[in-house]
Write an enzyme that holds these catalytic residues in place. Structure first.
Site, PDB file in Angstrom:
ATOM      1  N   ARG A 284      -3.198  -4.355  17.511  1.00 32.71           N
ATOM      2  CA  ARG A 284      -3.501  -2.923  17.572  1.00 32.71           C
ATOM      3  C   ARG A 284      -4.635  -2.649  18.555  1.00 32.71           C
ATOM      4  O   ARG A 284      -4.614  -1.661  19.285  1.00 32.71           O
ATOM      5  CB  ARG A 284      -3.851  -2.402  16.176  1.00 32.71           C
ATOM      6  CG  ARG A 284      -3.986  -0.880  16.130  1.00 32.71           C
ATOM      7  CD  ARG A 284      -4.083  -0.344  14.722  1.00 32.71           C
ATOM      8  NE  ARG A 284      -5.322  -0.754  14.063  1.00 32.71           N
ATOM      9  CZ  ARG A 284      -5.613  -0.517  12.786  1.00 32.71           C
ATOM     10  NH1 ARG A 284      -4.732   0.126  12.018  1.00 32.71           N
ATOM     11  NH2 ARG A 284      -6.736  -0.915  12.252  1.00 32.71           N
TER      12      ARG A 284
ATOM     13  N   LYS B   5      -7.019   3.679  18.072  1.00 28.91           N
ATOM     14  CA  LYS B   5      -8.257   3.618  17.284  1.00 28.91           C
ATOM     15  C   LYS B   5      -9.400   3.695  18.285  1.00 28.91           C
ATOM     16  O   LYS B   5      -9.967   2.687  18.708  1.00 28.91           O
ATOM     17  CB  LYS B   5      -8.280   2.334  16.442  1.00 28.91           C
ATOM     18  CG  LYS B   5      -9.189   2.446  15.224  1.00 28.91           C
ATOM     19  CD  LYS B   5      -8.886   1.360  14.206  1.00 28.91           C
ATOM     20  CE  LYS B   5      -9.983   1.203  13.178  1.00 28.91           C
ATOM     21  NZ  LYS B   5     -10.267   2.366  12.360  1.00 28.91           N
TER      22      LYS B   5
ATOM     23  N   GLU C  71      -3.084  11.962   6.969  1.00 30.05           N
ATOM     24  CA  GLU C  71      -3.837  10.821   6.402  1.00 30.05           C
ATOM     25  C   GLU C  71      -5.222  11.296   6.017  1.00 30.05           C
ATOM     26  O   GLU C  71      -5.547  12.470   6.173  1.00 30.05           O
ATOM     27  CB  GLU C  71      -3.897   9.685   7.416  1.00 30.05           C
ATOM     28  CG  GLU C  71      -4.604  10.071   8.718  1.00 30.05           C
ATOM     29  CD  GLU C  71      -4.648   8.948   9.755  1.00 30.05           C
ATOM     30  OE1 GLU C  71      -4.601   7.770   9.382  1.00 30.05           O
ATOM     31  OE2 GLU C  71      -4.750   9.291  10.944  1.00 30.05           O
TER      32      GLU C  71
HETATM   33  N1  PXG Z   1      -6.512   5.991   9.160  1.00 28.73           N
HETATM   34  C1  PXG Z   1      -7.632   6.078   9.909  1.00 28.73           C
HETATM   35  C2  PXG Z   1      -7.915   7.320  10.640  1.00 28.73           C
HETATM   36  C3  PXG Z   1      -8.505   4.979   9.980  1.00 28.73           C
HETATM   37  O1  PXG Z   1      -9.605   5.046  10.712  1.00 28.73           O
HETATM   38  C4  PXG Z   1      -7.028   3.771   8.480  1.00 28.73           C
HETATM   39  C5  PXG Z   1      -6.198   4.882   8.470  1.00 28.73           C
HETATM   40  C6  PXG Z   1      -6.617   2.548   7.736  1.00 28.73           C
HETATM   41  O2  PXG Z   1      -6.206   1.533   8.648  1.00 28.73           O
HETATM   42  P1  PXG Z   1      -6.377  -0.015   8.327  1.00 28.73           P
HETATM   43  O3  PXG Z   1      -5.790  -0.690   9.507  1.00 28.73           O
HETATM   44  O4  PXG Z   1      -7.864  -0.276   8.185  1.00 28.73           O
HETATM   45  O5  PXG Z   1      -5.639  -0.284   7.093  1.00 28.73           O
HETATM   46  C7  PXG Z   1      -8.199   3.802   9.264  1.00 28.73           C
HETATM   47  C8  PXG Z   1      -9.088   2.621   9.324  1.00 28.73           C
HETATM   48  C9  PXG Z   1     -15.145   2.867   8.462  1.00 28.73           C
HETATM   49  C10 PXG Z   1     -13.853   2.163   8.578  1.00 28.73           C
HETATM   50  O6  PXG Z   1     -16.124   2.393   9.065  1.00 28.73           O
HETATM   51  C11 PXG Z   1     -12.705   2.892   8.781  1.00 28.73           C
HETATM   52  C12 PXG Z   1     -11.495   2.232   8.924  1.00 28.73           C
HETATM   53  C13 PXG Z   1     -11.429   0.871   8.854  1.00 28.73           C
HETATM   54  C14 PXG Z   1     -12.578   0.158   8.643  1.00 28.73           C
HETATM   55  C15 PXG Z   1     -13.814   0.806   8.514  1.00 28.73           C
HETATM   56  O7  PXG Z   1     -15.209   3.905   7.784  1.00 28.73           O
HETATM   57  N2  PXG Z   1     -10.426   3.009   9.154  1.00 28.73           N
END
Ligand code: PXG
Length: 287
Positions: free
Chosen positions: A52, A151, A184
């Protein structure tokens, strides 16, 4: 001594880990990142996260200075140097130092940062009692403006939603897309359960394709639970039997109230609990 931070091939002491004020990551949010977890020294879903990351970079025409293999080594080495077993790993790639002006071609080259630390998103008790979320007015950014699949270092869309949620007394926000469909949350993907079937919005709803989302869908299907990627409205959430969020930081967290309405019986549901157990078992063994 604090934790060391990797920047472009060198490990710096925490307080010495600095980047230039002319880095376009700072000036314009021009860059990409990943948030990854390690459990007992095993880096969870590393290949999926790196895929990703490289796709995010490609989508913004950003070159990552290392090959995926070398990047893996650098992550491993940073984690080991810091003696961390259960950790949160933040990999950041910025456009690098440039001039005042948007042109990425005037930057000298991308920078790679690896921070290893710990993360707690929600208090422990909410995993048992369930979280309350609220729909916010800030819609998820339109994929034709900036794909949520990227991301990127520009998280203002999510931060504005988070501020609204906090002002409403909730820890997380539900974001809809420009069509009014469920997208989301600010840092998590959303799922519901209805009559034993799991539903989650499809990628085309304009979401980040969460790694945890994919893992949880796989675990559910292995259990013989049907999983459907379908567009959802708030009606579907309000009438669901169960609701939960998935993310690297949050893992799997039950949601029991949305917009001050109780979901199901108002306590975490059986499928959510089963998936949490399976997920924990997986993190205890999977490399
Ligand atoms: N949606 C968004 C917008 C995200 O930023 C997810 C879904 C979940 O994706 P994953 O691949 O982690 O299952 C994310 C991921 C933080 C933090 O610092 C945020 C995420 C991951 C790790 C830390 O708040 N977001």
């Amino acid at each position: 001594m604090g934790l060391k931070v990797y920047i472009d091939g060198t490990l710096y002491e925490n307080d010495q880990a600095k980047v230039s004020v002319f880095d376009h990551g700072l000036l314009y949010g021009d860059g990409v990142f990943e948030g990854i977890r390690a459990y007992g020294g095993r880096i969870f879903q590393l290949d999926a996260h790196l895929e990703r990351l490289y796709d995010s970079a490609k989508a913004i025409a950003l070159k990552i200075p290392l090959s995926p293999e070398k990047l893996k080594e650098a992550i491993r080495n940073t984690l080991d140097t810091n003696g961390l077993k259960d950790a949160y790993i933040r990999v950041v790639v910025t456009r690098g130092v440039g001039t005042l002006g948007l042109d990425p071609n005037k930057c000298s080259g991308s920078s790679l940062i690896i921070i290893t630390d710990s993360i707690t998103l929600y208090p422990d008790e909410l995993y048992e009692k369930g979280l309350e979320i609220v729909t916010v007015a800030t819609i998820r950014i339109h994929p034709a403006a900036l794909s949520p699949r990227i991301k990127s270092l520009n998280y203002l869309n999510n931060i504005l939603a988070k501020i609204e949620a906090i002002n409403a007394g909730c820890l997380e926000a539900l974001m809809l897309n420009a069509n009014g469909l469920v997208a989301e949350c600010t840092g998590d993907n959303i799922f519901i359960v209805r009559k034993g079937v799991i539903f989650t919005p499809p990628e085309t709803a304009g979401i980040l394709k969460g790694i945890t989302r994919g893992v949880v869908m796989g675990l559910a299907r292995e259990e013989g639970i049907e999983v459907r990627e379908e567009n959802l409205t708030r009606y579907d959430l309000y009438t669901a039997d169960e609701c939960f969020l998935t993310g690297t930081a949050a893992e799997i967290i039950p949601v029991v109230r949305i917009d001050r309405r109780q979901i199901g019986p108002g306590t975490p549901g059986p499928i959510t609990s089963r998936l949490r157990k399976l997920f924990n078992e997986l993190t205890e063994k999977e490399e």
